[in-house]
Design an enzyme around this catalytic site. Structure first.
Site, PDB file in Angstrom:
ATOM      1  N   ARG A 144      39.100  80.441  56.635  1.00  0.00           N
ATOM      2  CA  ARG A 144      40.098  80.751  57.671  1.00  0.00           C
ATOM      3  C   ARG A 144      39.591  81.804  58.651  1.00  0.00           C
ATOM      4  O   ARG A 144      39.932  81.748  59.836  1.00  0.00           O
ATOM      5  CB  ARG A 144      41.385  81.232  57.026  1.00  0.00           C
ATOM      6  CG  ARG A 144      42.139  80.090  56.376  1.00  0.00           C
ATOM      7  CD  ARG A 144      43.391  80.579  55.718  1.00  0.00           C
ATOM      8  NE  ARG A 144      44.204  79.469  55.282  1.00  0.00           N
ATOM      9  CZ  ARG A 144      45.158  79.581  54.358  1.00  0.00           C
ATOM     10  NH1 ARG A 144      45.392  80.749  53.792  1.00  0.00           N
ATOM     11  NH2 ARG A 144      45.860  78.535  54.007  1.00  0.00           N
ATOM     12  N   LYS A 184      54.350  64.615  43.602  1.00  0.00           N
ATOM     13  CA  LYS A 184      55.766  64.243  43.682  1.00  0.00           C
ATOM     14  C   LYS A 184      56.165  63.483  44.925  1.00  0.00           C
ATOM     15  O   LYS A 184      55.771  63.841  46.031  1.00  0.00           O
ATOM     16  CB  LYS A 184      56.604  65.515  43.618  1.00  0.00           C
ATOM     17  CG  LYS A 184      56.563  66.161  42.255  1.00  0.00           C
ATOM     18  CD  LYS A 184      57.504  67.338  42.239  1.00  0.00           C
ATOM     19  CE  LYS A 184      57.689  67.829  40.817  1.00  0.00           C
ATOM     20  NZ  LYS A 184      58.535  69.001  40.758  1.00  0.00           N
ATOM     21  N   GLY A 199      46.344  70.995  51.747  1.00  0.00           N
ATOM     22  CA  GLY A 199      46.007  71.529  50.430  1.00  0.00           C
ATOM     23  C   GLY A 199      44.986  70.768  49.620  1.00  0.00           C
ATOM     24  O   GLY A 199      43.785  70.847  49.877  1.00  0.00           O
ATOM     25  N   GLY A 248      51.386  73.600  54.893  1.00  0.00           N
ATOM     26  CA  GLY A 248      52.772  73.288  55.262  1.00  0.00           C
ATOM     27  C   GLY A 248      52.920  72.949  56.737  1.00  0.00           C
ATOM     28  O   GLY A 248      53.689  72.058  57.106  1.00  0.00           O
TER      29      GLY A 248
HETATM   30  P1  AMP Z   1      50.530  67.703  45.998  1.00  0.00           P
HETATM   31  O1  AMP Z   1      50.465  69.195  46.098  1.00  0.00           O
HETATM   32  O2  AMP Z   1      51.911  67.148  45.918  1.00  0.00           O
HETATM   33  O3  AMP Z   1      49.664  67.024  47.009  1.00  0.00           O
HETATM   34  O4  AMP Z   1      49.948  67.369  44.573  1.00  0.00           O
HETATM   35  C1  AMP Z   1      48.627  67.597  44.222  1.00  0.00           C
HETATM   36  C2  AMP Z   1      48.532  67.564  42.738  1.00  0.00           C
HETATM   37  O5  AMP Z   1      48.906  66.287  42.269  1.00  0.00           O
HETATM   38  C3  AMP Z   1      47.142  67.823  42.221  1.00  0.00           C
HETATM   39  O6  AMP Z   1      47.129  69.042  41.541  1.00  0.00           O
HETATM   40  C4  AMP Z   1      46.894  66.651  41.291  1.00  0.00           C
HETATM   41  O7  AMP Z   1      46.328  67.037  40.066  1.00  0.00           O
HETATM   42  C5  AMP Z   1      48.282  66.111  41.049  1.00  0.00           C
HETATM   43  N1  AMP Z   1      48.234  64.701  40.628  1.00  0.00           N
HETATM   44  C6  AMP Z   1      47.592  63.694  41.212  1.00  0.00           C
HETATM   45  N2  AMP Z   1      47.737  62.561  40.507  1.00  0.00           N
HETATM   46  C7  AMP Z   1      48.492  62.861  39.427  1.00  0.00           C
HETATM   47  C8  AMP Z   1      48.974  62.118  38.325  1.00  0.00           C
HETATM   48  N3  AMP Z   1      48.691  60.815  38.204  1.00  0.00           N
HETATM   49  N4  AMP Z   1      49.725  62.758  37.414  1.00  0.00           N
HETATM   50  C9  AMP Z   1      50.003  64.071  37.559  1.00  0.00           C
HETATM   51  N5  AMP Z   1      49.586  64.826  38.580  1.00  0.00           N
HETATM   52  C10 AMP Z   1      48.827  64.224  39.512  1.00  0.00           C
END
Ligand code: AMP
Length: 420
Positions: free
Chosen positions: A35, A221, A377, A400
């Site tokens: 950054r 999620k 991220g 974000g």
């Molecule tokens: P996000 O911050 O919502 O983009 O989520 C990223 C996170 O999702 C990472 O830490 C990944 O380890 C997790 N992730 C990706 N695939 C899976 C999965 N099949 N089950 C659980 N966590 C996951």
């Protein structure tokens, strides 16, 4: 609107809002200076013109003055990268900061202490009791808004021109990211190079993408990605859904997902997204197989299976070889690619293959002429981890802020300068 490359900073003091919110280790060494480096072109241009940058940032989430979050920790590194001995003001407002800003000569730079030592930066009252009566809360908020304006005015008073190069906080209407801009006319406020690059990259894909346009949305999620998916459905040709969130879709389709991540309260949302995709002619791609493990760990006992027939006691932690091919084929046929979120638990080496293959496919497609934007991220961590960061068209520095921009929201930090 003026642009930074057309502006001559000679003899001018520029208040430059940067995002120097870098990670520090327990000895306050910077562990990743991306950054800081990202803001260098803007700061160097101001110095090279014969201007003086007054550099302001937040660091962490202090609740008041807290030496742990002092920007002094990064002063020496900023000086080194900038090639001048940057001066330091121990508070971003007050007599010392005002005097140091006033005495600044052309070619000199000043770094202000952490903006978030003051609640006025974020404009949220601090220290209110959790059970404070509503009228007390309302009065405190009102008082804080007034104080925030004064705080922004004091920051503005140091400079002739305002430059915002902090894309990472562009989604916040804070004193130094948005409100301060009210003190400068249209000819004296502008985006820095980094901010402009971020805006250009996102608008290139969201306004007039070369087609086919593919978005790969992964991560944990569905709930955190609904707004992005909704906005993308009106723009993309292909929507690849990967990661933990894919299993909510599998379940909504009647699949057996074992212990995979699933948001049962979002099954209807998943169904709606699938119906909307169909209606809009968007090809929704979900991997047909998965690499599953018997626990959430790198050493889990693993096997491959169909993504809608996961054995009891197992959870989907990555896509399988069929999914890799399905995703790669779509990515290789695309002319515009957006990637947000890993397609598996890439932090575990045994479940990182899918995300690695996606990163490679995006790099290969970019080599063939596609424009690719990676952001938000964990997908940035992925391209860095697997060595593809310089093989995609653009890696966003915004988390974000990038997500909200892709959701189609107006970002206060951008609106404050260009009006929309
Ligand atoms: P996000 O911050 O919502 O983009 O989520 C990223 C996170 O999702 C990472 O830490 C990944 O380890 C997790 N992730 C990706 N695939 C899976 C999965 N099949 N089950 C659980 N966590 C996951």
């Amino acid at each position: 609107m003026i642009t930074i490359d057309k502006f001559n900073f000679a003899g001018k003091k520029a208040f430059v809002r940067v995002d120097f919110n870098v990670p520090l280790d327990d000895k306050f060494n910077i562990t990743d200076d991306t950054r800081i480096r990202a803001a260098m072109p803007t700061l160097k241009k101001i110095l090279a013109d014969g201007g003086s940058p007054i550099i302001a940032s937040h660091l962490g989430r202090p609740k008041g003055v807290d030496p742990e979050f002092s920007l002094k920790h990064i002063l020496a590194h900023v000086s080194k990268l900038l090639g001048v001995d940057v001066q330091f003001a121990n508070d971003c407002v007050g007599k010392e900061a005002g005097a140091k800003a006033a005495a600044l000569q052309p070619g000199e730079a000043l770094l202000l202490e952490n903006l978030r030592y003051h609640a006025e930066e974020e404009g949220k009252p601090r220290g209110l009791a959790k059970d404070a009566p509503e009228d007390v809360v309302a009065a405190a908020k009102k008082e804080m808004k007034a104080k925030q304006k004064d705080f922004a005015k004091e920051l503005a008073s140091y400079a002739n021109v305002y430059v915002n190069d902090a894309f990472g906080t562009a989604h916040r209407a804070h004193a130094s990211t948005a409100i301060i801009a009210d003190s400068f006319d249209a000819d004296h406020k502008m985006f820095g190079y980094l901010m402009q690059k971020e805006i250009d990259a996102v608008e290139k894909i969201m306004k007039d993408p070369a087609r086919p346009f593919t978005a790969i949305i992964g991560g944990a999620k569905v709930s955190s990605k609904i707004d992005i998916i909704e906005n993308l459905l009106g723009k993309v040709d292909n929507l690849i859904i990967g990661g933990g969130m894919a299993f909510t879709f599998e379940k909504a389709n009647g699949g057996k997902i074992g212990n995979s991540l699933c948001e049962d309260d979002k099954l209807d949302v998943a169904k709606e997204i699938m119906a909307k995709a169909k209606e809009k002619g968007v090809k929704l791609v979900i991997a047909s197989d998965a690499k599953v493990g018997d626990s959430f760990s790198n050493d889990a006992k693993s096997q491959f299976c169909n993504a809608n027939a996961i054995p009891d006691g197992y959870m989907g932690l990555d896509i399988g070889p069929k999914g890799e091919k399905e995703f790669t084929d779509v990515i290789m046929a695309s002319k515009t690619i957006l990637w947000n979120g890993p397609v598996g638990v890439f932090e575990f080496d045994n479940f990182s293959q899918g995300s690695k293959v996606i990163a490679k496919a995006i790099a290969d497609s970019t080599k063939n002429g596609a424009f690719s934007l990676v952001g938000g991220g964990d997908s940035v961590a992925c391209v860095n981890k697997f060595g593809y960061a310089d093989k995609v068209s653009y890696v966003s520095t915004g988390g974000g802020a990038l997500l909200e921009f892709i959701e189609g929201k107006v970002l206060p930090g951008i609106k404050a300068i260009r009006g929309y």
